[in-house]
Motif scaffolding. Structure first.
Motif, PDB file in Angstrom:
ATOM      1  N   ALA A   1      40.928  39.481  29.118  1.00  0.00           N
ATOM      2  CA  ALA A   1      42.054  40.098  28.424  1.00  0.00           C
ATOM      3  C   ALA A   1      41.571  41.168  27.447  1.00  0.00           C
TER       4      ALA A   1
ATOM      5  N   ALA B   1      42.412  45.156  27.488  1.00  0.00           N
ATOM      6  CA  ALA B   1      43.018  45.877  26.369  1.00  0.00           C
ATOM      7  C   ALA B   1      42.202  47.119  26.022  1.00  0.00           C
TER       8      ALA B   1
ATOM      9  N   LEU C   1      48.328  49.778  29.747  1.00  0.00           N
ATOM     10  CA  LEU C   1      48.254  48.367  29.397  1.00  0.00           C
ATOM     11  C   LEU C   1      48.898  47.495  30.468  1.00  0.00           C
TER      12      LEU C   1
ATOM     13  N   ALA D   1      46.486  44.831  32.400  1.00  0.00           N
ATOM     14  CA  ALA D   1      46.727  43.419  32.118  1.00  0.00           C
ATOM     15  C   ALA D   1      46.744  42.560  33.374  1.00  0.00           C
TER      16      ALA D   1
ATOM     17  N   LEU E   1      46.010  38.570  33.488  1.00  0.00           N
ATOM     18  CA  LEU E   1      47.193  37.745  33.754  1.00  0.00           C
ATOM     19  C   LEU E   1      46.961  36.839  34.957  1.00  0.00           C
TER      20      LEU E   1
END
Length: 454
Positions: free
Chosen positions: A30, A34, A95, A99, A103
């Motif tokens: 994650a 980012a 983003l 992600a 995820l």
């Protein structure tokens, strides 16, 4: 000093050490996602052109009628209703796509952490070691498909429930329209369900139904691909030439495959016998880290990194097969997640963080070179005049779109390939990309004065 007593209920709620290590691995994925969004890495290659089209038309842009992509464009379109800040919209777009890997890892971990925690290692390994060879191309449908397929596979390998069945149906529908590789992938997941059904047990009937449905979906998607001219043309690429263009370090590729083989063996044998293999896997992680960080630190080597999309389904197959074999052959004796397996997942996530973080840092430098060229100009510039547009990922056709994006809502300069600045139609039309001749007076971006300076 008085010692604070921790309530017993809180102590019981704490994750056991191996599970906590897996959680750290997901957190690393994650974090690097980012950072990639902050660096604008998802705008590499097709990403810039895709974002420009979405913003300029103020509607989903569906290349080759792949409607599933629209779901990932919706956050950007929602933000566009409230702002004209292109930098903010670019971050939202980046983003959303960046992600996806984290995820996938998080959902996969949640699905199996209670019943079959060992299986959570496999998606983390693919996302960290397999996909890292081309992960910078975040917007490619093949990598999105492979990330999204892990929860589907893990539900089939573990257990069904009404919410899980709905999740599987949503993933299968999303995958069906996303990429032609979804056909063989659905067949692979269906074969895993059939292998588990063959073993018998209380899940046999539901697994047979799942295998039949997945096979039907898979064959239907293959039929669609065989009747689509574009998808057939993509299947006829020269894979040897694609491999040469990637310039990947062979040692890293071999080491990645070796980790899969070693983990399969360690998963199916009794725990003490597989222990020495974790030393081999640790050594392979070190090889991947050293060779791939050097690769990521040299933009010239990954200038054609978008071509990994053609090889990604083949690269992912060993990881999906490994997870299936581990699930089919696992016995209650060796079904518990060990600390070494969790450390392997954490080490792989750390390798991904180092490699992708290095690549994103280099991408920021490329973006700044582009900004330097266009932000202080109002003319039409040729890509031939920029060194970065000759031997890096900026050499590709979406770079003119990227040059417009970095200038905001009303760009002043144009950056076009070759001698396109000399085209007569340029007073009326801006060639955003080879198949998008955009009228200066139509669209969300204000291009009326772009490139008209002297």
């Amino acid at each position: 000093m008085r010692r604070v007593k921790v309530p017993r209920s809180f102590r019981r709620a704490r994750l056991p050490p191996p599970a906590r290590l897996l959680a750290f691995a997901v957190a690393l994925l994650a974090a690097v996602g980012a950072y990639a969004a902050f660096a604008g890495a998802p705008l590499s290659w097709d990403g810039a052109s895709l974002l420009f089209a979405v913003l300029d038309t103020e509607s989903p842009y569906l290349p080759h009628h792949r409607y599933s992509v629209a779901l990932l464009q919706l956050p950007t379109l929602l933000f566009q209703r409230h702002t004209e800040n292109v930098a903010l919209l670019s971050f939202v777009f980046s983003l959303t796509f960046a992600a996806v890997p984290a995820l996938s890892a998080f959902v996969s971990y949640r699905l199996v952490r209670d019943d079959h925690p060992r299986l959570a290692v496999w998606p983390i390994l693919w996302l960290s070691l397999g996909a890292v060879f081309g992960q910078l191309f975040f917007v490619t449908e093949s990598l999105i498909l492979l990330a999204g397929a892990w929860p589907l596979l893990l539900v089939v390998l573990t257990r069904f429930s009404p919410p899980r069945v709905l999740l599987c149906a949503a993933i299968a529908a999303f995958a069906f329209d996303l990429h032609p590789a979804s056909g063989p992938l659905l067949l692979l997941v269906g074969a895993s369900a059939a292998a588990l059904a063959f073993q018998g047990g209380p899940r046999r009937r539901s697994l047979v139904v799942a295998a039949l449905l997945l096979a039907a979906f898979g064959f239907a998607r293959i039929w669609v691909s065989l009747h689509d001219g574009y998808e057939l043309s993509q299947a006829r690429v020269d894979f040897r030439e694609i491999w040469r263009s990637l310039r990947l370090p062979p040692a890293a590729v071999v080491a990645s495959f070796a980790v899969v083989v070693c983990l399969v063996v360690a998963s199916v044998v009794r725990p003490p016998r597989g222990e020495p293999l974790f030393g081999v896997m640790a050594a392979m992680l070190l090889v991947i880290a050293i060779t791939m960080v050097r690769y990521a630190n040299t933009p010239r080597l990954w200038q054609d990194g978008l071509n990994f999309r053609f090889l990604a389904p083949f690269a992912a197959a060993p990881f999906f097969l490994g997870a299936s074999i581990a699930a089919v052959t696992t016995t209650p004796l060796n079904d518990r997640l060990s600390r070494k397996e969790a450390l392997l997942a954490l080490g792989a996530a750390l390798v991904c963080t180092l490699v992708l973080g290095t690549q994103c840092r280099k991408w920021v430098a490329l973006r700044r070179s582009l900004e330097t060229a266009v932000l202080h100009s109002s003319r039409c510039l040729s890509m031939n005049a920029l060194p970065a547009c000759r031997t890096t990922a900026l050499k590709w056709w979406p770079t003119p779109s990227y040059a417009l994006l970095v200038q905001g809502h009303a760009p002043r300069a144009l950056l076009l390939p070759g001698t396109d600045c000399q085209k007569r139609k340029l007073d009326e039309v801006v060639f955003v990309n080879p198949w998008y001749p955009r009228s200066r007076n139509v669209g969300w971006f204000d291009l009326r004065e772009a490139g008209r300076g002297r």
